[in-house]
Design a protein around this motif. Structure first.
Motif, PDB file in Angstrom:
ATOM      1  N   ALA A  71      27.002 -35.036  10.860  1.00  0.00           N
ATOM      2  CA  ALA A  71      25.847 -35.274   9.989  1.00  0.00           C
ATOM      3  C   ALA A  71      25.247 -36.648  10.294  1.00  0.00           C
ATOM      4  O   ALA A  71      25.966 -37.625  10.450  1.00  0.00           O
ATOM      5  N   VAL A  72      23.907 -36.686  10.406  1.00  0.00           N
ATOM      6  CA  VAL A  72      23.195 -37.937  10.684  1.00  0.00           C
ATOM      7  C   VAL A  72      22.078 -38.085   9.656  1.00  0.00           C
ATOM      8  O   VAL A  72      21.324 -37.157   9.407  1.00  0.00           O
ATOM      9  N   GLY A  73      22.008 -39.270   9.078  1.00  0.00           N
ATOM     10  CA  GLY A  73      20.929 -39.600   8.159  1.00  0.00           C
ATOM     11  C   GLY A  73      20.272 -40.889   8.614  1.00  0.00           C
ATOM     12  O   GLY A  73      20.743 -41.539   9.556  1.00  0.00           O
ATOM     13  N   TYR A  74      19.195 -41.274   7.965  1.00  0.00           N
ATOM     14  CA  TYR A  74      18.474 -42.497   8.320  1.00  0.00           C
ATOM     15  C   TYR A  74      18.221 -43.322   7.070  1.00  0.00           C
ATOM     16  O   TYR A  74      17.738 -42.802   6.066  1.00  0.00           O
ATOM     17  N   ASP A  75      18.536 -44.606   7.156  1.00  0.00           N
ATOM     18  CA  ASP A  75      18.239 -45.546   6.083  1.00  0.00           C
ATOM     19  C   ASP A  75      16.737 -45.823   6.128  1.00  0.00           C
ATOM     20  O   ASP A  75      16.232 -46.339   7.129  1.00  0.00           O
ATOM     21  N   ILE A  76      16.029 -45.487   5.060  1.00  0.00           N
ATOM     22  CA  ILE A  76      14.571 -45.583   5.058  1.00  0.00           C
ATOM     23  C   ILE A  76      14.084 -47.025   5.187  1.00  0.00           C
ATOM     24  O   ILE A  76      13.093 -47.297   5.869  1.00  0.00           O
ATOM     25  N   GLY A 128      16.087 -49.258  14.960  1.00  0.00           N
ATOM     26  CA  GLY A 128      16.046 -47.825  14.659  1.00  0.00           C
ATOM     27  C   GLY A 128      17.417 -47.174  14.793  1.00  0.00           C
ATOM     28  O   GLY A 128      17.791 -46.304  14.000  1.00  0.00           O
ATOM     29  N   MET A 129      18.172 -47.612  15.773  1.00  0.00           N
ATOM     30  CA  MET A 129      19.522 -47.066  15.953  1.00  0.00           C
ATOM     31  C   MET A 129      20.452 -47.509  14.822  1.00  0.00           C
ATOM     32  O   MET A 129      21.309 -46.754  14.375  1.00  0.00           O
ATOM     33  N   ILE A 130      20.268 -48.750  14.343  1.00  0.00           N
ATOM     34  CA  ILE A 130      21.066 -49.250  13.217  1.00  0.00           C
ATOM     35  C   ILE A 130      20.766 -48.445  11.955  1.00  0.00           C
ATOM     36  O   ILE A 130      21.627 -48.280  11.088  1.00  0.00           O
ATOM     37  N   ALA A 131      19.536 -47.902  11.862  1.00  0.00           N
ATOM     38  CA  ALA A 131      19.145 -47.121  10.688  1.00  0.00           C
ATOM     39  C   ALA A 131      19.907 -45.803  10.595  1.00  0.00           C
ATOM     40  O   ALA A 131      19.946 -45.189   9.523  1.00  0.00           O
ATOM     41  N   MET A 132      20.510 -45.375  11.687  1.00  0.00           N
ATOM     42  CA  MET A 132      21.246 -44.101  11.678  1.00  0.00           C
ATOM     43  C   MET A 132      22.519 -44.250  10.849  1.00  0.00           C
ATOM     44  O   MET A 132      23.304 -45.160  11.048  1.00  0.00           O
TER      45      MET A 132
END
Length: 168
Positions: A71-76, A128-132
Motif C-alpha cells: 500500500a502506498v499513500g501520499y502526504d498532501i 515528492g518521494m519523501i511524500a510517499m
C-alpha cells in the motif's frame, strides 16, 4: 521489490512533459517580440510556471503510474511542497529565459541558471518521494542520488542552451 508501470499513465506522463516544455519554451520565445516591460515580466512568470507545473505533473503522473505490491499513500502537505519547489526551480530559469530573449548568453549565466534549475528539479523529485507513505520506506544509494542530481543539472543546462540556440 518489483512494481508494474501502467503504460497509459506512463505515456501520459511523457506527453505532459513534452507539452509543458513546448509551452514554456514557446512562451519564452515570445519575449523577443514583447516591448512592454510589464508584459515581459508576465510572459517570463507564465513560462516558468508552465514549465514548473508541467515538470511536477509529469513526475507525479509517473509516480502514480507505478503499482507496488504494498500500500502506498501520499502526504498532501509534502506533495504540495514538492509542487512549490518545482515552480521555484523553474523560476531560476527566468534569468536564462530573459537572457535568451535578449541575445546574450554567457557560459557563467548558463551554468548558474542550469544548476539552479537542476537542483530545484532534484529537490522537487526527492521531496515528492519523501511524500510517499509506505512500509518499507525507500532506501537510497547516495552515489545514485548524486548521479541523478548531476543528470538533472546537465539536462537543465542542455535545455537552456538549446532554447538559446534554437530560438529563431
Amino acid at each position: 521489490m518489483n512494481g508494474i508501470y501502467n503504460p497509459l499513465l506512463t505515456c501520459l506522463s511523457v506527453v505532459v512533459a513534452f507539452l509543458a516544455s513546448f509551452t514554456a519554451l514557446e512562451g519564452s520565445a515570445t519575449l523577443s517580440t514583447v516591448t512592454s516591460s510589464r508584459w515581459r515580466h508576465v510572459w517570463l512568470a507564465a513560462s516558468a510556471c508552465a514549465m514548473g507545473i508541467g515538470i511536477w505533473s509529469m513526475h507525479f503522473i509517473g509516480m502514480i503510474a507505478l503499482t507496488l505490491p504494498i500500500a502506498v499513500g501520499y502526504d498532501i502537505d509534502v506533495t504540495a511542497v514538492s509542487l512549490v519547489l518545482a515552480v521555484l526551480a523553474v523560476l531560476a530559469a527566468l534569468v536564462a529565459f530573459a537572457t535568451v530573449s535578449r541575445g546574450c548568453l554567457s557560459a557563467r549565466r548558463l551554468l548558474a541558471a542550469g544548476t539552479a534549475m537542476g537542483l530545484g528539479v532534484a529537490a522537487m523529485h526527492y521531496t515528492g518521494m519523501i511524500a510517499m507513505r509506505m512500509t518499507p520506506s525507500i532506501d537510497y544509494d547516495h552515489a545514485r542520488v548524486a548521479l541523478s542530481i548531476a543528470i538533472a543539472i546537465g539536462a537543465s543546462i542542455a535545455a537552456l542552451w538549446l532554447a538559446f540556440h534554437l530560438r529563431y
